[in-house]
Design a protein around this motif. Sequence first.
Motif, mmCIF file in Angstrom:
data_model
loop_
_atom_site.group_PDB
_atom_site.id
_atom_site.type_symbol
_atom_site.label_atom_id
_atom_site.label_comp_id
_atom_site.label_asym_id
_atom_site.label_seq_id
_atom_site.Cartn_x
_atom_site.Cartn_y
_atom_site.Cartn_z
ATOM 1 N N LEU A 33 0.809 -1.214 0.000
ATOM 2 C CA LEU A 33 0.000 0.000 0.000
ATOM 3 C C LEU A 33 0.843 1.266 0.000
ATOM 4 O O LEU A 33 0.304 2.369 -0.138
ATOM 5 N N LYS A 34 2.150 1.138 0.174
ATOM 6 C CA LYS A 34 3.008 2.312 0.054
ATOM 7 C C LYS A 34 3.078 2.811 -1.381
ATOM 8 O O LYS A 34 3.466 3.949 -1.631
ATOM 9 N N ARG A 35 2.694 1.952 -2.331
ATOM 10 C CA ARG A 35 2.747 2.329 -3.746
ATOM 11 C C ARG A 35 1.392 2.864 -4.188
ATOM 12 O O ARG A 35 0.343 2.292 -3.864
ATOM 13 N N SER A 36 1.435 3.939 -4.907
ATOM 14 C CA SER A 36 0.197 4.624 -5.280
ATOM 15 C C SER A 36 -0.691 3.746 -6.156
ATOM 16 O O SER A 36 -1.923 3.779 -6.022
ATOM 17 N N ASP A 37 -0.107 2.963 -7.068
ATOM 18 C CA ASP A 37 -0.937 2.152 -7.946
ATOM 19 C C ASP A 37 -1.662 1.052 -7.172
ATOM 20 O O ASP A 37 -2.803 0.710 -7.475
ATOM 21 N N GLN A 38 -1.011 0.510 -6.129
ATOM 22 C CA GLN A 38 -1.657 -0.538 -5.343
ATOM 23 C C GLN A 38 -2.766 0.045 -4.466
ATOM 24 O O GLN A 38 -3.818 -0.569 -4.285
ATOM 25 N N ARG A 39 -2.529 1.244 -3.917
ATOM 26 C CA ARG A 39 -3.592 1.889 -3.136
ATOM 27 C C ARG A 39 -4.792 2.203 -4.020
ATOM 28 O O ARG A 39 -5.951 2.030 -3.612
ATOM 29 N N ALA A 40 -4.526 2.686 -5.239
ATOM 30 C CA ALA A 40 -5.638 2.987 -6.150
ATOM 31 C C ALA A 40 -6.413 1.717 -6.495
ATOM 32 O O ALA A 40 -7.653 1.749 -6.602
ATOM 33 N N ARG A 41 -5.717 0.603 -6.645
ATOM 34 C CA ARG A 41 -6.391 -0.661 -6.943
ATOM 35 C C ARG A 41 -7.291 -1.083 -5.781
ATOM 36 O O ARG A 41 -8.406 -1.553 -5.979
ATOM 37 N N LEU A 42 -6.804 -0.911 -4.545
ATOM 38 C CA LEU A 42 -7.609 -1.279 -3.378
ATOM 39 C C LEU A 42 -8.817 -0.362 -3.243
ATOM 40 O O LEU A 42 -9.938 -0.816 -2.972
ATOM 41 N N ARG A 43 -8.613 0.952 -3.440
ATOM 42 C CA ARG A 43 -9.747 1.881 -3.347
ATOM 43 C C ARG A 43 -10.805 1.575 -4.413
ATOM 44 O O ARG A 43 -12.002 1.675 -4.160
ATOM 45 N N GLU A 44 -10.355 1.197 -5.591
ATOM 46 C CA GLU A 44 -11.309 0.862 -6.652
ATOM 47 C C GLU A 44 -12.137 -0.356 -6.269
ATOM 48 O O GLU A 44 -13.357 -0.389 -6.489
ATOM 49 N N ALA A 45 -11.493 -1.361 -5.666
ATOM 50 C CA ALA A 45 -12.231 -2.549 -5.230
ATOM 51 C C ALA A 45 -13.218 -2.203 -4.125
ATOM 52 O O ALA A 45 -14.347 -2.713 -4.090
ATOM 53 N N ILE A 46 -12.807 -1.319 -3.189
ATOM 54 C CA ILE A 46 -13.715 -0.912 -2.106
ATOM 55 C C ILE A 46 -14.915 -0.165 -2.665
ATOM 56 O O ILE A 46 -16.071 -0.387 -2.258
ATOM 57 N N THR A 47 -14.688 0.720 -3.635
ATOM 58 C CA THR A 47 -15.785 1.496 -4.217
ATOM 59 C C THR A 47 -16.764 0.591 -4.960
ATOM 60 O O THR A 47 -17.987 0.803 -4.915
ATOM 61 N N ARG A 48 -16.249 -0.444 -5.643
ATOM 62 C CA ARG A 48 -17.143 -1.361 -6.357
ATOM 63 C C ARG A 48 -18.072 -2.103 -5.400
ATOM 64 O O ARG A 48 -19.234 -2.352 -5.729
ATOM 65 N N VAL A 49 -17.552 -2.460 -4.242
ATOM 66 C CA VAL A 49 -18.349 -3.255 -3.304
ATOM 67 C C VAL A 49 -19.266 -2.379 -2.464
ATOM 68 O O VAL A 49 -20.446 -2.686 -2.272
ATOM 69 N N THR A 50 -18.740 -1.248 -1.955
ATOM 70 C CA THR A 50 -19.514 -0.417 -1.021
ATOM 71 C C THR A 50 -20.272 0.715 -1.706
ATOM 72 O O THR A 50 -21.230 1.248 -1.151
ATOM 73 N N GLY A 51 -19.821 1.118 -2.906
ATOM 74 C CA GLY A 51 -20.475 2.218 -3.598
ATOM 75 C C GLY A 51 -20.034 3.588 -3.125
ATOM 76 O O GLY A 51 -20.608 4.594 -3.546
ATOM 77 N N ARG A 52 -19.027 3.678 -2.270
ATOM 78 C CA ARG A 52 -18.539 4.967 -1.781
ATOM 79 C C ARG A 52 -17.054 4.845 -1.468
ATOM 80 O O ARG A 52 -16.551 3.772 -1.173
ATOM 81 N N PRO A 53 -16.312 5.965 -1.552
ATOM 82 C CA PRO A 53 -14.888 5.921 -1.219
ATOM 83 C C PRO A 53 -14.673 5.995 0.289
ATOM 84 O O PRO A 53 -15.468 6.597 1.023
ATOM 85 N N TYR A 54 -13.611 5.382 0.742
ATOM 86 C CA TYR A 54 -13.227 5.424 2.153
ATOM 87 C C TYR A 54 -11.785 5.885 2.268
ATOM 88 O O TYR A 54 -10.960 5.638 1.387
#
Length: 549
Positions: free
Chosen positions: A494-515
């Motif tokens: 998660l220190k890498r920006s591309d990996q954090r963006a990938r995790l946020r995208e997965a969270i948004t797909r499931v929850t429908g909102r950013p965290y």
Amino acid sequence: MYKVLYRKYRPRVFADVVGQPQVTVTLKNELTRGRISHAYLFTGSRGTGKTTCARILSRAVNCLNPVVGDPCGECEVCKGLEEGSMLDVVEIDAASNNGVESVRSIVEESVFTPANTKYRVYIIDEVHMLSNAAFNALLKTLEEPPAHVIFILATTEVHKLMPTILSRCQRFDFHRIAPEPMAERLGQVAELEGAELEPDAALLIARVSDGALRDALSLLDQCLGRERHITLDIVCDTAGLASREYLGQLAEAVAARDSAAALEIIDRLHRDSKDLSRLCVELAEYFRGLMLCKIMKDPGALLQSVGEERRELQRLSGSMGLGTVLHSLDVLEGTLNKLRLGNQRTQFEMALVRLCSPQLDSTPESLVRRIEALESGIALQPPREPVVVKGASFTDTGPTEPIPAEAVLEPVQAPEEPPAPEQASPAPPAKKPTSDPSLEELIANAQRFPAWPDILRQLDAGSKSMAMSFEGSSAYISGEYMLIDAPEIAFELLKRSDQRARLREAITRVTGRPYKLGPYRKPQAKAQEDPMDELVRRAKESGVPVVEE
């Protein structure tokens, strides 16, 4: 007529047999003590001395003047058997005489006493080729033969023999001959031929022969047809082998993930008419050497290499992870089977491209290799720019300072929404706090997030290595924050920006909102209060005088 080397230098006594002391010493002791069995079974891989020992044994039991279990080679019986003028020793090829009629003729002949020798000896080579009917016809005679008959059976596939045959024979197992004694024997033969054989060349011939001295002598014979001074390059050219230098270059291309360099080397070897199947075998053997260097402190004889080659293996093994070596071995072993069915060059090139680009391979071995690279800090992609995190600074190579417990990853701002239409009396917007809550406050109000496995499945579809790093993890929701309880390797990702963006995208797909993202630290249980302290406190509150020591 020219006599090939493996026939010209065939051993005449047991002491000349190379690499089989477990057989030759036992046979010599039995012959010296007069303990001669009626049936022997010699089993082992090709070219290890089975037929040679059978011939020596047949002469030793009939020799008029044996020398400590060995035939003298001077008496008329030894000379007659050597020249083939005496017919009391019969060699039969079971591959071409495998019918029941051939065995019945042996049984009928065994009744007659030998004409010129003490024993009538039957040497049946490749005995596993006999039919079941032929085996059954031989059983009774093999169990109780006449006193003047000895059977010597030889086979390379002992598992195909009937148990009733095995139980009637005295079994001797011939081992593959080690490279060192075989190379020594090759040097002796080259010296007798008036040629010069370099030690490294002799060792390479022994290694290519895979424990078969007959194959080694045949290859030496072929090399002598080209030059009288045999070097490593002559052996490689004669046997169609790739130079060890090319193998090192291919391994370095795999370590550097340079597909273009690997394909150029393969093209050069293909234009030189190198056999790609043999090249695949040699490259797999090279990676086996790297594996031994990685695992063992001193590979010793297992490495089967000397001098500069061994130093190069040890140097290269230090720059490659064990996961890379095992993945390479697995791909090369699988490619060997494909080379027999498809276009050899294409299959081999595809294998090298997969080795140089592990992200193209979805096998478990490739995933382990990629995770190993992440753990060791080797980026599979070009380095990213440093990522600034609240409370600590992160780069692709690790934090520049220890991570405090309050460090929370900076959020990705949600897309701005268009302003709502103005109303008559809009309520004044509530002011947002100017500072984020502390990590302790977030953890105190956190609730477990049950849909976390769905987010991991989204990650698995896009990046299996990242999903595997979150194995056994869980997540908690606290207001606008999602706190993650995961292994340390996950936070390294998660220190890498591309990996954090990938995790946020997965969270948004499931929850429908950013965290906003942050780490979850399990709260420590408070130390249990001493009951005596509680009693003293209550006494003081009620006005009772308390004497403290």
